[in-house]
Design a protein around this motif. Structure first.
Motif, short mmCIF file in Angstrom:
data_model
loop_
_atom_site.label_atom_id
_atom_site.label_comp_id
_atom_site.label_asym_id
_atom_site.label_seq_id
_atom_site.Cartn_x
_atom_site.Cartn_y
_atom_site.Cartn_z
N ALA A 228 0.82 -1.22 0.00
CA ALA A 228 0.00 0.00 0.00
C ALA A 228 0.85 1.27 0.00
N GLY A 229 2.16 1.12 0.19
CA GLY A 229 3.02 2.29 0.21
C GLY A 229 3.10 2.96 1.57
N ILE A 230 2.56 2.32 2.60
CA ILE A 230 2.64 2.86 3.95
C ILE A 230 4.03 2.64 4.51
N LEU A 231 4.60 1.49 4.21
CA LEU A 231 5.96 1.16 4.64
C LEU A 231 6.83 0.92 3.42
N ASP A 232 8.10 1.26 3.54
CA ASP A 232 9.07 0.89 2.54
C ASP A 232 9.71 -0.41 2.98
N GLU A 233 10.20 -1.18 2.02
CA GLU A 233 10.94 -2.38 2.38
C GLU A 233 12.28 -1.92 2.92
N ARG A 234 12.51 -2.12 4.20
CA ARG A 234 13.72 -1.63 4.87
C ARG A 234 14.24 -2.67 5.84
N ALA A 235 15.13 -2.20 6.66
CA ALA A 235 15.73 -3.08 7.67
C ALA A 235 14.63 -3.66 8.56
#
Length: 143
Positions: A71-78
């Motif tokens: 949904a674009g609420i979170l970025d794929e990150r650590a």
């Protein structure tokens, strides 16, 4: 027009629903949303809140974080940063504005400490200068 990631979210949800062998009506009932609303999400016409995404994830038996990324609420990150954001977004005692303010404060501290320095604002449609009262919500001094 629809937000950038809403179409991707809709297709992803439809695929997950079909993989789980659920009809639109079955998923809507399991997630506690209306049939038309779920249909609009799948077609990319609506962007659901983090709470609705969490309900859909639970009904589909997948990670809520996966839907937040779609949904674009979170970025794929650590993983540790994503876990912190997921916990904030999943907290039922906070409203949507409070969740976004907490995430913005968290992101600003990470940026200040040299982590995720290029991270975009977590809330789609929110201007970078909007703090939503963050000065009152955090013990950190105003700069």
């Amino acid at each position: 027009m629809a937000s950038l990631n809403v179409g991707n979210l809709g297709g992803f949800l439809r695929e997950q629903r079909r993989n789980a062998q659920l009809s639109l009506r079955q998923l809507a009932d399991a997630a506690g949303v209306s049939n038309p609303y779920l249909s609009q999400i799948e077609r990319g016409l609506r962007k659901p809140s983090a709470d609705i995404l969490q309900q859909l994830a639970k009904a589909l038996r997948i990670s809520a974080e996966t839907l937040y990324v779609q949904a674009g609420i979170l970025d794929e990150r650590a993983p540790e940063a994503a876990e912190t954001r997921s916990v904030i977004l999943a907290d039922p005692s906070l409203d949507e504005r409070q969740k976004q303010v907490l995430i913005q404060i968290y992101e600003s501290f990470r940026k200040e400490n040299g982590l995720d320095a290029d991270a975009p604002a977590p809330a789609a449609g929110q201007e970078p200068g909007e703090d939503g009262g963050a000065g009152d919500a955090a013990p950190a001094p105003k700069s």
